[in-house]
Structure formats: structure tokens, C-alpha cells
Design a protein around this motif. Structure first.
Motif, PDB file in Angstrom:
ATOM      1  N   PHE A  80       0.829  -1.206   0.000  1.00 53.63           N
ATOM      2  CA  PHE A  80       0.000   0.000   0.000  1.00 53.63           C
ATOM      3  C   PHE A  80       0.864   1.257   0.000  1.00 53.63           C
ATOM      4  N   VAL A  81       1.812   1.352   0.920  1.00 57.65           N
ATOM      5  CA  VAL A  81       2.650   2.553   1.031  1.00 57.65           C
ATOM      6  C   VAL A  81       3.547   2.703  -0.192  1.00 57.65           C
ATOM      7  N   THR A  82       4.155   1.605  -0.636  1.00 58.75           N
ATOM      8  CA  THR A  82       5.059   1.677  -1.783  1.00 58.75           C
ATOM      9  C   THR A  82       4.323   2.088  -3.050  1.00 58.75           C
ATOM     10  N   SER A  83       3.126   1.561  -3.245  1.00 60.00           N
ATOM     11  CA  SER A  83       2.363   1.914  -4.449  1.00 60.00           C
ATOM     12  C   SER A  83       1.935   3.379  -4.433  1.00 60.00           C
ATOM     13  N   ILE A  84       1.603   3.906  -3.264  1.00 55.48           N
ATOM     14  CA  ILE A  84       1.232   5.324  -3.176  1.00 55.48           C
ATOM     15  C   ILE A  84       2.421   6.204  -3.539  1.00 55.48           C
ATOM     16  N   ILE A  85       3.593   5.875  -3.007  1.00 55.73           N
ATOM     17  CA  ILE A  85       4.791   6.658  -3.332  1.00 55.73           C
ATOM     18  C   ILE A  85       5.095   6.560  -4.820  1.00 55.73           C
ATOM     19  N   ALA A  86       4.980   5.360  -5.373  1.00 57.94           N
ATOM     20  CA  ALA A  86       5.252   5.184  -6.803  1.00 57.94           C
ATOM     21  C   ALA A  86       4.292   5.997  -7.651  1.00 57.94           C
ATOM     22  N   TYR A  87       3.029   6.028  -7.262  1.00 55.51           N
ATOM     23  CA  TYR A  87       2.048   6.817  -8.022  1.00 55.51           C
ATOM     24  C   TYR A  87       2.378   8.307  -7.948  1.00 55.51           C
ATOM     25  N   GLY A  88       2.793   8.748  -6.760  1.00 55.30           N
ATOM     26  CA  GLY A  88       3.174  10.151  -6.635  1.00 55.30           C
ATOM     27  C   GLY A  88       4.381  10.503  -7.492  1.00 55.30           C
TER      28      GLY A  88
END
Length: 286
Positions: A80-88
Motif C-alpha cells: 500500500f505505502v510503496t504503491s502510493i509513493i510510486a504513483y506520486g
């Protein structure tokens, strides 16, 4: 030529699978009989006593559940956290995006070292806490890069259409990006889960409470010393072992190894179809 290739592959597969198969056979064989040697492909004296001891040992069951909790919570949180950072990091209007990326990549090659990390864990109150399994591993830079590349490969028209309809960035992420990212999520979730499940080093450094030790750390202690002394068996289990007179450290260790290994192996068939589609698209297509 074709036959020689098949023969080589058969030998290679056998050399990779035999150690696991032999460990499984030893775990189902009577311990004292195994110590005589000659137990290879099939149990010579079949028994379930080794597994009875393993599942009666409350400390091992507690350790197994700690591993399950850590793997499930740690995998969900990390993805969850890694995907949010990647999207940003895919947002073209993000100020300083290149500097952020340089900062992330820098951490892949350089770390603070064991002692500074130990002091940091102590200073922020994670020492001997369950969260020490979760928080330090929330972000994987490599997984973030794969997520980022996969997100960038999605058609821009999808986000533009959503923005025209009044969808926010959070709405785009949860309603469009994540549902289309099933293959890469499944693949990276498996890799993350295996890493959490197999890790024994972090608990051996940062955990002193035996009730918080995962099964892998306990298993390593069993492999390096006498199994009855270090596994924390209760008095009833010790008395049962002494009464059996057929259980050995090797047989119990192999039974414990099977209990640790088989659950994570059962996950592979369900996500195997996502490997090529998830990893290759996420890592090669830019």
C-alpha cells in the motif's frame, strides 16, 4: 541433442527438489531409525510423532502465528505505502520529483550500517516491539521503481477522463490505477511476503521477548543447538519426548522445517501466472 537437454533438465530438477523431498521423508520417519542412515526417498518406519511434538509445543505455535501476522500485515502495509509513493512519483507536476528519485535510489546502494540502525530503532521506540517487523520495511525502492514504471505504462487517457469527471488524485489511484495493477501487485506482494516469512535476522537483533520471535528465528536456533533446550518446550512435551524414545533432534528439526516451508510454497501456484505479466511489464517497459 533434444534428449540431452531433457536429461540435463531432469538432473537439474532432481538436484533442486531432492533436498526438500528428503527433509519431508525424514520428518515422517522414526527419529532413531533415521539416525541409522539409509532413509532417502521413502520413510522406512512411518510415524507422525515428530509432528505431534511440533504442534504440541506452545512456543512453536506462538512463533508460527507471529510469522503469519507479520507476513500478512507487513505485506499489505508495504504494498500500500510503496504503491502510493510510486504513483506520486509519476506525477509530472510534483516539485522536485527528480531529487526525490535520486534520494530513493541513493538508499538502495548506501545504508547507515547495523549499529546506527540499531540505535535508531531503539531511539524511536521500536526495539522489542512487533512494529519493528512492519515499519522499517514499509518502502522498498526496487518495488517502488517497478510500480512507477508500470503506472507510467498505463494510458494517460484513463486519468484524463477521470479528471474531467471530477475525480481527485486519490479517486484515480483507488478506482482506476489499483484495479488495473493486479498483476504487478500480486507479484510484488508475493516477493514481499516471502521476504517477511523467511526473515530471521531482524528478530534476532531487535527482539528479546521470546513471545515475539517468529518461527524462522526459532528454527535457526533449533538448527544451531539442542532442540529440546532451545525451543522452549513445556514440561509436558519434554516428558512426551522422553517417553517416546524415538524422536531425535534431526527428526524434529525436519518436521519444523516442513511446517515453516509448506505454507509459503502453497501460495506460489495461485500467483505464478502473474510473474511474467507483472514483473516484466513493470521492470522493462518504460
Amino acid at each position: 541433442m533434444v534428449l540431452s537437454i531433457y536429461a540435463f533438465l531432469v538432473v537439474l530438477s532432481f538436484s533442486a527438489l531432492y533436498p526438500f523431498w528428503n527433509g519431508l521423508v525424514v520428518s515422517f520417519n522414526e527419529g532413531l531409525d533415521t539416525s541409522k542412515g539409509g532413509v532417502t526417498f521413502w520413510p522406512r518406519i512411518f510415524t507422525l510423532q515428530n509432528y505431534e511434538i511440533v504442534f504440541e509445543d506452545k512456543s512453536l505455535i506462538q512463533s508460527f502465528m507471529i510469522s503469519v501476522y507479520r507476513t500478512v500485515i507487513g505485506t499489505i502495509a508495504a504494498i500500500f505505502v510503496t504503491s502510493i509513493i510510486a504513483y506520486g512519483m509519476t506525477r509530472s507536476n510534483l516539485m522536485g520529483r527528480n531529487y526525490y528519485m535520486l534520494f530513493f535510489v541513493f538508499t538502495m546502494y548506501f545504508g547507515g550500517g547495523l549499529i546506527p540502525t540499531y540505535l535508531l530503532i531503539q531511539s524511536i521506540g521500536l526495539y522489542d516491539k512487533f512494529l519493528v517487523f512492519i515499519i522499517p520495511g514499509l518502502v522498498s525502492v526496487w518495488n517502488m521503481i517497478i510500480f512507477r514504471t508500470f503506472f507510467k505504462s498505463l494510458p494517460n487517457g484513463l486519468e484524463e477522463s477521470a479528471q474531467i469527471d471530477g475525480c481527485s488524485n486519490w479517486g484515480i489511484f483507488f478506482r482506476i490505477i489499483l484495479p488495473l495493477s493486479g498483476p504487478v501487485i500480486a507479484t510484488l506482494a508475493l516477493f514481499t511476503a516471502v521476504a517477511h516469512w523467511n526473515d530471521w535476522f531482524v528478530p534476532s537483533i531487535y527482539i528479546k521477548n521470546p513471545d515475539l520471535l517468529p518461527i524462522q528465528t526459532v528454527l535457526r536456533r533449533l538448527l544451531n543447538a539442542n532442540i529440546v533446550e532451545l525451543s522452549g518446550l513445556d514440561s509436558g512435551s519434554v516428558a512426551r519426548i522422553q517417553a517416546m524414545q524415538t524422536v531425535t533432534s534431526r527428526s524434529l528439526t525436519n518436521a519444523t522445517m516442513m511446517v515453516v516451508t509448506i505454507p509459503i510454497m502453497l501460495i506460489y501456484p495461485f500467483v505464478q501466472k502473474y510473474f511474467v505479466k507483472g514483473v516484466l511489464v513493470g521492470s522493462l517497459k518504460e
